[in-house]
Design a protein around this motif. Structure first.
Motif, mmCIF file in Angstrom:
data_model
loop_
_atom_site.group_PDB
_atom_site.id
_atom_site.type_symbol
_atom_site.label_atom_id
_atom_site.label_comp_id
_atom_site.label_asym_id
_atom_site.label_seq_id
_atom_site.Cartn_x
_atom_site.Cartn_y
_atom_site.Cartn_z
ATOM 1 N N PRO A 297 0.812 -1.223 0.000
ATOM 2 C CA PRO A 297 0.000 0.000 0.000
ATOM 3 C C PRO A 297 0.843 1.270 0.000
ATOM 4 C CG PRO A 297 -0.348 -1.298 2.027
ATOM 5 C CD PRO A 297 0.686 -2.006 1.220
ATOM 6 N N MET A 298 0.448 2.202 -0.844
ATOM 7 C CA MET A 298 1.046 3.532 -0.799
ATOM 8 C C MET A 298 0.558 4.221 0.470
ATOM 9 S SD MET A 298 0.566 6.697 -3.498
ATOM 10 C CE MET A 298 -1.144 7.086 -3.106
ATOM 11 N N ASN A 299 1.449 4.889 1.171
ATOM 12 C CA ASN A 299 1.084 5.695 2.338
ATOM 13 C C ASN A 299 1.863 6.994 2.228
ATOM 14 O OD1 ASN A 299 -0.616 4.021 4.371
ATOM 15 N ND2 ASN A 299 0.954 2.614 3.616
ATOM 16 N N ARG A 300 1.223 8.015 1.669
ATOM 17 C CA ARG A 300 1.965 9.230 1.328
ATOM 18 C C ARG A 300 1.241 10.474 1.823
ATOM 19 N NH1 ARG A 300 6.381 10.741 -1.396
ATOM 20 N NH2 ARG A 300 6.920 8.573 -1.800
ATOM 21 N N LEU A 301 2.055 11.408 2.338
ATOM 22 C CA LEU A 301 1.571 12.719 2.756
ATOM 23 C C LEU A 301 1.923 13.721 1.668
ATOM 24 C CD1 LEU A 301 0.598 14.805 4.960
ATOM 25 C CD2 LEU A 301 2.963 14.878 5.734
#
Length: 751
Positions: A297-301
């Motif tokens: 999973p992408m987890n980006r701010l």
């Protein structure tokens, strides 16, 4: 097996002392009291500057007695002993005096003799224009038999005095006495050290047992400085290891890869874009595309200034997911913002936005670009039939993009295949809400968190450390600069008329005006509805006497009678209005029918009216720096220069005007976020409030200790890479569990 730090206090210091500590400090275990560190250290040889004492706060200070006099009370029996103390220490310091009064103070009369040096603990008050203390506790420092080294005058003079956060009923030196007793009974040498030995050796840090002794019973200033350095690093390492461990856990999850497809919606969308993406938008878009195509999973701010084009970047990511057969959900904090996103995204998609009435089979992915994508709005206040249809479209997969508020989190809302969650204005949501949406996906979804409130690098490392960060720091072409001015009505009362004349000039030039108020009606004190936030006490300095704040209802009434605005359509907008009224008002403003919109902070984010060029923020000192920065980003959006007037009735030099001066001095959001953090005293970095007050960070200060945090982050990444579950580092794992209770650890998940 219970370790030394988990023991109930009464097992080590007795029932009576333990009961006092629990009652006044809320501490129940030996570890909790041992980690109750001094706030600062006083030197017996130095006097406390009296001019710097804070009013109405509990203080501990050292001063020398100048005079001692006792008089009988007139109205009732008994006496008052007045002690005048000074901080006179020679040199360039301007000496101050403080009156210390005791009712029936027989001990004070006998012991606080002129020339003696004493430590006082009590609340500073003001009487007849002068600072004073009434019935404080005191301790003579010239003869302190309890002090280690008391027999050696030189050693005693050099020995620092720890000052603990105290209460009215429990003095700092009483706390110190109990902690010294605890140190004597605890088997400190049996404690496991959370710091890896090689790290402690590399940085020359004392072991855990020695550090506890040095921080609570230092013999020299160097002692407590060494101990603080060690515990500060331990705190940073614990936080960063918790985040690194979470990052590793996320990376180990299996998501559905949503790879870009040829001939899909995204390609058609890019072909039809009437403008060129900025270099930053292209770079971030490429990163998102690659991460969406992976099976983790992408987890980006995504941080971006107001108006930097985050929504286009997010929409392109959503289209890639739809092309790959998934759905995207955009979670917005308010109905106004959700509706704005819905309208804006449909408008941006143009012919690619499929009309709900003519929805196809509901099959996602594999469609040609000509089929388009259905964008659905879901909010709590929608009519029942419309809400049911929106929920049906989300559950069936008919809707490729679902935009909504908290209604998306309802148990009744489901998705056919949720592939991407976009959270807008992350600071408005708690972890439970984000997790409720994640749980609606069959497999861990990709996550994109967006914020227009720039976050200092160290805060990002400390709070969003489990998210990768992207920054959009350039404005798209056509964005005009915004000039901001502080309008002080105390020194320039005549400027009130000028504000409304200036507003008329903008309207006559064909433009529109926002007027922002801190509250809705004259009958409330800023009790905002959901999505509208009054600044916390910590964001606002001492405001002095109560004053009537501008309200939407009162300002609308006055503007209807304002000669300068005669004949100009004025309308109110706030969170307590019915949704239909809010929508109609915004539509009227967007269509340039309403010329002056008087609103609360409901327009803070997402509202996009290109013709608005002037913003007047009344009682601007009632808002935080980030809010003011967000608000002014509503003007200057259509290539026309924007102006923001920060109107205040506070005196020049008032602490709250510092915020206004900071906002007027720069449009650099990152610079402002640093200033915001300084003014808010960092606040509860691990608490959802994020707004001042007492910090759960004991010794770590994210602005001051950036290098240390970066070093701890690098160490943490190595530790977790070698041992992802920390199986071979039980002391560090235990420290994480102890330091980050479930509530705080959940907050670290909040991305």
């Amino acid at each position: 097996m219970t370790t030394e730090l988990e023991l109930p206090l009464e097992r080590r210091i007795g029932k009576r002392s333990a009961a006092v500590i629990e009652k006044h400090l809320g501490l129940r275990t030996t570890g909790a009291l041992l980690n109750y560190f001094p706030r600062r250290y006083l030197s017996r040889g130095e006097l406390t500057p009296i001019s710097k004492l804070p009013l109405d706060e509990e203080v501990t200070l050292i001063a020398r007695v100048v005079s001692n006099s006792t008089r009988q009370m007139r109205a009732r029996r008994g006496s008052i002993t007045d002690i005048v103390v000074t901080d006179e220490a020679g040199g360039a310091h301007v000496p101050g005096t403080l009156k210390v009064s005791f009712f029936n103070g027989f001990r004070a009369k006998a012991e606080l003799l002129p020339g003696r040096r004493a430590m006082f603990s009590g609340k500073v008050s003001r009487y007849a224009g002068a600072l004073g203390l009434t019935n404080p506790d005191f301790l003579l420092l010239d003869e302190d038999p309890d002090a280690e080294g008391a027999a050696d005058p030189e050693k005693l003079a050099a020995m620092p005095i720890p000052v603990y956060p105290a209460t009215a009923k429990l003095t700092s030196w009483s706390i110190h006495k109990v902690i010294k007793a605890l140190l004597e009974t605890l088997d400190l040498d049996s404690l496991a050290d959370p710091l890896p030995e090689n790290v402690a050796r590399r940085d020359g840090l004392p072991g855990v047992a020695e550090a506890y002794r040095l921080i609570h019973t230092p013999e020299t200033a160097k002692d407590w400085q060494r101990a603080q350095g060690r515990f500060r690093y331990q705190e940073a390492l614990v936080l960063q290891t918790a985040l690194a461990r979470r990052r590793a856990q996320l990376a180990a999850e299996e998501a559905t890869a949503r790879r870009a497809v040829s001939g899909g919606l995204l390609e058609e969308f890019d072909r039809n874009l009437p403008f060129t993406l900025t270099a930053g938008q292209s770079a971030v878009g490429k990163t998102l595309s690659e991460e969406l195509g992976r099976d983790t999973p992408m987890n980006r701010l995504l941080q971006g200034e107001v108006g930097s084009g985050k929504t286009i970047v997010a929409l392109r990511a959503m289209l890639q997911v739809v092309d790959a057969g998934g759905q995207a959900a955009l979670l917005a904090p308010t109905e106004v913002l959700a509706a704005q996103h819905f309208q804006s995204i449909r408008k941006t998609l143009g012919s690619l936005a499929r009309d709900q009435l003519f929805g196809g089979s509901g099959m996602l992915g594999g469609e040609s670009a000509g089929d388009g994508v259905q964008v659905t709005l879901l909010t709590g206040s929608m009519p029942t039939a419309a809400r049911k249809q929106a929920m049906l479209d989300a559950a069936s997969g008919n809707a490729g993009i679902v935009i909504g508020t908290h209604a998306l989190l309802s148990d009744k809302t489901s998705f056919q295949d949720l592939g991407l969650i976009v959270v807008d204005e992350q600071h408005r949501f708690g972890v439970e809400q984000r997790d409720a949406l994640r749980a609606k996906a069959q497999r861990p979804p990709h996550l994109l968190v967006m914020t227009a409130t720039p976050i200092p690098r160290t805060v990002a490392m400390t709070v969003f450390g489990d998210l990768e960060t992207s920054i959009l720091d350039e404005l798209p072409a056509g964005r005009a600069p915004i000039s901001t001015h502080v309008v002080g009505l105390v020194e320039n009362p005549g400027w009130v008329d000028r504000i409304w004349k200036r507003s008329r000039e903008e309207v006559e030039a064909g433009h529109q005006v926002y007027v922002v108020c801190p509250k809705i009606g004259t009958d409330d004190d800023g009790d905002f509805s959901p999505g509208e936030r009054e600044p916390s006490d910590a964001e606002l300095s001492d405001e002095g006497p109560a004053r009537e704040l501008a309200s939407v209802t009162a300002v609308v009434e006055s503007l209807l009678d304002e000669p300068a605005l005669k004949g100009i359509p004025v309308a109110p907008l706030h969170g307590r209005q019915e949704p239909e009224v809010k929508s109609a008002t915004m539509a009227s403003f967007a269509a340039n029918q309403t010329k002056v919109l008087v609103s609360t902070t409901v327009i803070e984010v997402g509202v996009d009216v290109h013709n608005a060029t002037l913003m007047v923020i009344l009682d601007a000192d009632r808002f935080g720096i980030s809010q003011l920065h967000q608000l002014r980003g509503r003007v200057g959006r259509g290539g026309l220069p924007g102006t923001c007037l920060l109107v205040t009735t506070l005196e020049p030099g008032h602490p709250s005007r510092r915020r206004l001066d900071a906002v007027a001095s720069t449009t650099d959001g990152f610079e402002l976020s640093q200033e915001d953090l300084k003014l808010r005293r960092e606040g509860d970095i691990l608490g959802a409030s994020q707004s001042g007050g007492r910090s759960t960070l004991k010794l770590l200060r994210v602005l001051e200790h950036e290098d240390l945090i970066a070093r701890a982050r690098a160490d943490a990444q190595l530790l977790v890479a070698e041992d992802p579950s920390l199986e071979h580092r039980p002391a560090l794992a235990a420290a994480i569990d102890d330091y980050l209770n479930p509530e705080k650890e959940a907050f670290l998940e909040r991305g």
